[in-house]
Design a protein around this motif. Sequence first.
Motif, PDB file in Angstrom:
ATOM      1  N   ASP A 113       5.781  61.657 -15.649  1.00 44.97           N
ATOM      2  CA  ASP A 113       5.945  62.469 -16.867  1.00 44.97           C
ATOM      3  C   ASP A 113       6.834  61.796 -17.901  1.00 44.97           C
ATOM      4  N   TYR A 114       6.853  60.463 -17.918  1.00 51.12           N
ATOM      5  CA  TYR A 114       7.778  59.739 -18.802  1.00 51.12           C
ATOM      6  C   TYR A 114       7.566  60.043 -20.282  1.00 51.12           C
ATOM      7  N   ALA A 115       6.370  60.486 -20.664  1.00 49.29           N
ATOM      8  CA  ALA A 115       6.096  60.764 -22.081  1.00 49.29           C
ATOM      9  C   ALA A 115       6.568  62.152 -22.502  1.00 49.29           C
ATOM     10  N   GLU A 116       6.957  62.973 -21.540  1.00 50.70           N
ATOM     11  CA  GLU A 116       7.405  64.328 -21.852  1.00 50.70           C
ATOM     12  C   GLU A 116       8.853  64.319 -22.341  1.00 50.70           C
ATOM     13  N   LYS A 117       9.278  65.413 -22.939  1.00 42.99           N
ATOM     14  CA  LYS A 117      10.673  65.548 -23.368  1.00 42.99           C
ATOM     15  C   LYS A 117      11.514  65.923 -22.155  1.00 42.99           C
TER      16      LYS A 117
ATOM     17  N   ASP B 237      15.347  65.863 -20.196  1.00 38.10           N
ATOM     18  CA  ASP B 237      16.790  65.731 -20.389  1.00 38.10           C
ATOM     19  C   ASP B 237      17.478  65.807 -19.032  1.00 38.10           C
ATOM     20  N   VAL B 238      18.748  65.456 -19.017  1.00 41.66           N
ATOM     21  CA  VAL B 238      19.481  65.355 -17.753  1.00 41.66           C
ATOM     22  C   VAL B 238      19.561  66.707 -17.057  1.00 41.66           C
ATOM     23  N   GLU B 239      19.771  67.771 -17.819  1.00 37.10           N
ATOM     24  CA  GLU B 239      19.873  69.102 -17.217  1.00 37.10           C
ATOM     25  C   GLU B 239      18.580  69.463 -16.485  1.00 37.10           C
ATOM     26  N   GLN B 240      17.459  69.170 -17.126  1.00 33.97           N
ATOM     27  CA  GLN B 240      16.156  69.463 -16.525  1.00 33.97           C
ATOM     28  C   GLN B 240      15.931  68.630 -15.266  1.00 33.97           C
ATOM     29  N   LEU B 241      16.289  67.355 -15.321  1.00 35.07           N
ATOM     30  CA  LEU B 241      16.111  66.480 -14.163  1.00 35.07           C
ATOM     31  C   LEU B 241      17.021  66.888 -13.012  1.00 35.07           C
ATOM     32  N   ALA B 242      18.260  67.281 -13.339  1.00 35.78           N
ATOM     33  CA  ALA B 242      19.195  67.729 -12.303  1.00 35.78           C
ATOM     34  C   ALA B 242      18.673  68.995 -11.625  1.00 35.78           C
ATOM     35  N   LYS B 243      18.068  69.861 -12.419  1.00 35.11           N
ATOM     36  CA  LYS B 243      17.499  71.088 -11.862  1.00 35.11           C
ATOM     37  C   LYS B 243      16.361  70.771 -10.903  1.00 35.11           C
ATOM     38  N   THR B 244      15.547  69.780 -11.263  1.00 37.77           N
ATOM     39  CA  THR B 244      14.455  69.349 -10.389  1.00 37.77           C
ATOM     40  C   THR B 244      14.998  68.839  -9.055  1.00 37.77           C
ATOM     41  N   ALA B 245      16.166  68.188  -9.098  1.00 37.13           N
ATOM     42  CA  ALA B 245      16.787  67.647  -7.884  1.00 37.13           C
ATOM     43  C   ALA B 245      17.603  68.690  -7.132  1.00 37.13           C
ATOM     44  N   HIS B 246      17.719  69.914  -7.702  1.00 45.37           N
ATOM     45  CA  HIS B 246      18.522  70.981  -7.100  1.00 45.37           C
ATOM     46  C   HIS B 246      19.978  70.548  -6.951  1.00 45.37           C
ATOM     47  N   MET B 247      20.503  69.914  -8.010  1.00 36.87           N
ATOM     48  CA  MET B 247      21.879  69.421  -8.001  1.00 36.87           C
ATOM     49  C   MET B 247      22.553  69.795  -9.310  1.00 36.87           C
ATOM     50  N   SER B 248      23.888  69.809  -9.290  1.00 33.00           N
ATOM     51  CA  SER B 248      24.618  69.984 -10.539  1.00 33.00           C
ATOM     52  C   SER B 248      24.425  68.724 -11.388  1.00 33.00           C
ATOM     53  N   VAL B 249      24.661  68.857 -12.684  1.00 32.35           N
ATOM     54  CA  VAL B 249      24.463  67.716 -13.579  1.00 32.35           C
ATOM     55  C   VAL B 249      25.364  66.555 -13.197  1.00 32.35           C
TER      56      VAL B 249
ATOM     57  N   GLN C 238      19.126  56.131 -19.331  1.00 33.11           N
ATOM     58  CA  GLN C 238      18.879  54.685 -19.390  1.00 33.11           C
ATOM     59  C   GLN C 238      17.626  54.325 -18.604  1.00 33.11           C
ATOM     60  N   TYR C 239      17.487  54.926 -17.436  1.00 27.85           N
ATOM     61  CA  TYR C 239      16.320  54.675 -16.598  1.00 27.85           C
ATOM     62  C   TYR C 239      15.046  55.106 -17.320  1.00 27.85           C
ATOM     63  N   LEU C 240      15.059  56.313 -17.876  1.00 27.58           N
ATOM     64  CA  LEU C 240      13.895  56.831 -18.591  1.00 27.58           C
ATOM     65  C   LEU C 240      13.517  55.909 -19.752  1.00 27.58           C
ATOM     66  N   LYS C 241      14.513  55.440 -20.489  1.00 23.26           N
ATOM     67  CA  LYS C 241      14.243  54.541 -21.619  1.00 23.26           C
ATOM     68  C   LYS C 241      13.580  53.252 -21.130  1.00 23.26           C
ATOM     69  N   LYS C 242      14.079  52.682 -20.046  1.00 23.06           N
ATOM     70  CA  LYS C 242      13.502  51.441 -19.528  1.00 23.06           C
ATOM     71  C   LYS C 242      12.053  51.649 -19.074  1.00 23.06           C
ATOM     72  N   ILE C 243      11.798  52.783 -18.436  1.00 27.29           N
ATOM     73  CA  ILE C 243      10.428  53.078 -18.000  1.00 27.29           C
ATOM     74  C   ILE C 243       9.514  53.201 -19.210  1.00 27.29           C
ATOM     75  N   ARG C 244       9.942  53.939 -20.229  1.00 26.46           N
ATOM     76  CA  ARG C 244       9.113  54.123 -21.419  1.00 26.46           C
ATOM     77  C   ARG C 244       8.834  52.798 -22.119  1.00 26.46           C
ATOM     78  N   LEU C 245       9.862  51.986 -22.294  1.00 18.42           N
ATOM     79  CA  LEU C 245       9.680  50.714 -23.001  1.00 18.42           C
ATOM     80  C   LEU C 245       8.783  49.771 -22.213  1.00 18.42           C
TER      81      LEU C 245
ATOM     82  N   LYS D 242       2.461  57.076 -27.239  1.00 19.75           N
ATOM     83  CA  LYS D 242       1.907  57.348 -25.907  1.00 19.75           C
ATOM     84  C   LYS D 242       2.989  57.493 -24.849  1.00 19.75           C
ATOM     85  N   VAL D 243       4.138  56.814 -25.038  1.00 21.12           N
ATOM     86  CA  VAL D 243       5.207  56.892 -24.036  1.00 21.12           C
ATOM     87  C   VAL D 243       6.294  57.904 -24.413  1.00 21.12           C
ATOM     88  N   GLY D 244       6.115  58.608 -25.534  1.00 22.39           N
ATOM     89  CA  GLY D 244       7.038  59.698 -25.841  1.00 22.39           C
ATOM     90  C   GLY D 244       8.004  59.469 -26.977  1.00 22.39           C
TER      91      GLY D 244
END
Length: 294
Positions: A201-205, A207-219, A236-243, A263-265
């Motif tokens: 889902d690298y092209a989607e918007k 954010d860290v809060e959303q990703l932390a929630k997916t991991a079931h962890m605090s930010v 940083q990771y997301l940016k590298k994947i998109r580029l 195409k990459v967001g």
Amino acid sequence: MSKIAELLQSFPMKDDGPSPSLLNGVHFFQETTYIPRKKTVYKPSICIVIQGHKIAYLGSEKFRYDANHYLVVSVAMPMEYETFASPEEPVRGLVIDIDIGQLRDLIGRIDLVTEIGNGGDRSLPRGVGPAVMDEDMLDATTRLVKCLKSVKEAQILGPTLVREVLYRALCGTQAPVLHSLAMYSDTFSQVARVLSSIQNDYAEKLDVEQLAKTAHMSVSAFHRAFKEVTSDSPLQYLKKIRLTKARDFMVQENMKAYLAADKVGYESPSQFSREFKRYFGQSPAELMKEMRAT
């Protein structure tokens, strides 16, 4: 020259770069010229160099893999690599994709949980690391390469030999990484699931809060664990994947830069161009000009 190096020479690899084998999930590679440090994304795999050597760079760390060491990559990792090759001394090897289902089944059949659980180091493992090419791993790899010379043997013996190579990796020094990847319960696997989500889902918007929630962890806990595994912050990771994805679209599909950016967001082509040049050392326009000249 080793037996496995002689076997690899018999495969018709006319061009440098990856070449498909007769078995899905396994491909060969060859390089005959020196390649200076180059950015890419390593996929979950076992990377085996039979002849010559490469160095992978992750932040301030570097991992050499050669005839005596293979590289285990458990999660998608934006890294750099350097290839030390020449026409007289080419680099040759193979890459075996890691099948999570098969990995999980193997772990269930061997007593890894107790052995790893007794370790004193409680820090998270890196998502990548080298392991010693011992006699058992070399023997399994040699038999795998040999079977790939025949369509029938590749179909009948290949899957079993890939499974054996994966088992040998589970007996090596990167076993904790592979174990953590396959299990659902620990922090590493929670981060690994987020990494997989970013890959899809690298092209989607995001954010860290959303990703932390997916991991079931605090930010804060998520941010710390993410950096331990990848050496990058989540953004940083997301940016590298998109580029990297955008560059792949431009190089492999001859896509215009602004279309690849969208195409990459990226919403801003100018921001994309700035970050692309900062990361790759050349602008999208310079890359396209270089491609037209070759």
